[in-house]
Design an enzyme around this catalytic site. Structure first.
Site, PDB file in Angstrom:
ATOM      1  N   CYS A 134       0.829  -1.206   0.000  1.00  0.00           N
ATOM      2  CA  CYS A 134       0.000   0.000   0.000  1.00  0.00           C
ATOM      3  C   CYS A 134       0.862   1.254   0.000  1.00  0.00           C
ATOM      4  CB  CYS A 134      -0.926  -0.015   1.204  1.00  0.00           C
ATOM      5  SG  CYS A 134      -1.914   1.468   1.311  1.00  0.00           S
ATOM      6  N   CYS A 137      -0.487   4.143   2.147  1.00  0.00           N
ATOM      7  CA  CYS A 137      -0.340   4.009   3.605  1.00  0.00           C
ATOM      8  C   CYS A 137       1.102   4.273   4.016  1.00  0.00           C
ATOM      9  CB  CYS A 137      -0.680   2.601   4.078  1.00  0.00           C
ATOM     10  SG  CYS A 137      -2.052   1.847   3.259  1.00  0.00           S
ATOM     11  N   ASP A 138       2.045   3.754   3.257  1.00  0.00           N
ATOM     12  CA  ASP A 138       3.433   3.701   3.732  1.00  0.00           C
ATOM     13  C   ASP A 138       4.406   4.599   2.966  1.00  0.00           C
ATOM     14  OD1 ASP A 138       2.565   1.796   5.545  1.00  0.00           O
ATOM     15  OD2 ASP A 138       2.850   0.178   4.121  1.00  0.00           O
TER      16      ASP A 138
END
Ligand code: NDP
Length: 310
Positions: A134, A137-138
């Site tokens: 992701c 997200c990261d």
């Protein structure tokens, strides 16, 4: 045991839209959001192709909006994952989080799909230490660093472009000599100077003392000129497709060989009368937020008609 008319399993665009329609039809739906409340769109960045947002919107914000719309009509939206079902007779029973059991007159499965991994032992070894599925997200953790994205589809291209805005350098590792992504996404990749596309490369391992520091690749695997390539990276992002989240239902519900739930014709009826499927769990073809939302609407209408007829 709690008894409900309409149980919706899954909190993505399909589930929330089904909840809007079912609550407006006075079915008092209960919805369990699953492992990833909001679904896959909470892990994407800009959504530019959902009608009604002329300037685009963030995936996370859009899901919050759809959820709020369902809450406005008193949909009962809860945290929890369906861990076991019994669809052998009605009312159906669904176990949540291995403990609570709910009895439902009818069920909508909208559990979506989950990101795939390559299956390398190193992906597990470095989970949370440089390996991610992701970018949204990261990606933040890799500002001014070097990352690789695996895949040649729209997701891989989108994530590569997103990461290129944060990282110093992005490698796009593609196993074929071409990208499968749409032309517009390909153009964006090729127009981004800090993305380097490595065509005909396969990843065979990752290395590093404290998290990922290198990816080990094979160029033109199996060919006479096959060669080993190492790239220095801090983050390794998977974007190679998804697995439909249908395992818990498979004992009762027919799926195709990949696991996508089969529905009857253009409807959302599964092989079990009273169980409906909507969104990516039943869609190997389109997999868009708009098509998921549309099938959530169809599932709620199919369910309402089913309950009216029995
Ligand atoms: P896709 O299935 O389209 O692409 C998967 C990619 O991963 C392919 O390039 C495939 O390679 C590669 N791949 C699969 N397995 C491996 C492996 N073991 N090793 C290396 N590479 C591998 O998935 P996406 O998630 O990209 O897209 C899913 C759907 O969602 C598509 O229909 C897409 O168009 C859509 N989408 C649309 C967006 C938008 O409209 N904004 C954004 C994101 C997705 P190969 O080509 O060799 O098979």
């Amino acid at each position: 045991m709690e008894q409900v008319k309409c149980l919706i399993i899954g909190g993505g665009p399909a589930g929330y839209t089904a909840a809007i329609y079912a609550s407006r039809a006075n079915l008092n739906p209960v919805l369990y959001e699953g492992m990833l409340p909001g679904g896959q769109l909470t892990q994407t960045t800009e959504v530019e192709n959902f009608p009604g947002y002329p300037q685009g919107t963030q995936g996370f914000d859009m899901m919050e909006d759809i959820k709020k719309q369902a809450l406005r009509f008193n949909a009962d939206i809860r945290n929890g994952v369906a861990t076991k079902v019994d669809f052998s007779k009605r009312p159906f029973t669904v176990e949540i989080d291995g403990s609570t059991t709910i009895e439902a007159q009818a069920v909508i499965i909208a559990t979506g799909a989950t990101a795939k991994y390559l299956g390398l032992a190193d992906e597990t070894k470095y989970a949370g230490r440089g390996v991610s599925a992701c970018a949204t997200c990261d990606g933040f953790f890799y500002r001014k660093k070097r990352v690789a994205v695996v895949g040649g589809g729209d997701t891989a291209c989108e994530e590569a472009v997103y990461l290129a805005g944060l990282a110093e350098k992005v490698y796009l590792i593609v196993r074929k000599p071409f990208l499968r992504a749409s032309k517009v996404m390909q153009d964006r990749v090729f127009a981004t100077p800090n993305i380097e596309v490595l065509f005909e490369h396969n990843t065979i391992g990752l290395a590093g003392e404290n998290g990922v520091e290198k990816a080990i690749l094979v160029r033109r695997q199996g060919e006479a000129d096959e060669s080993k390539v190492e790239i220095d990276i801090d983050g390794f992002f998977l974007a190679i497709g998804h697995h439909p989240n249908s395992d818990v239902f498979k004992q009762y519900i027919d799926t195709d060989e990949v696991g996508y739930i089969k529905t009857n014709g253009i409807s959302t009826h599964t092989n079990v009368a009273g169980v409906f499927a909507a969104g990516d769990v039943a869609d190997p073809n389109y997999r868009q937020a708009i098509t998921a939302a549309a099938s959530g609407c169809k599932a709620a209408i199919d369910l309402e008609r089913f309950l009216n007829q029995i």
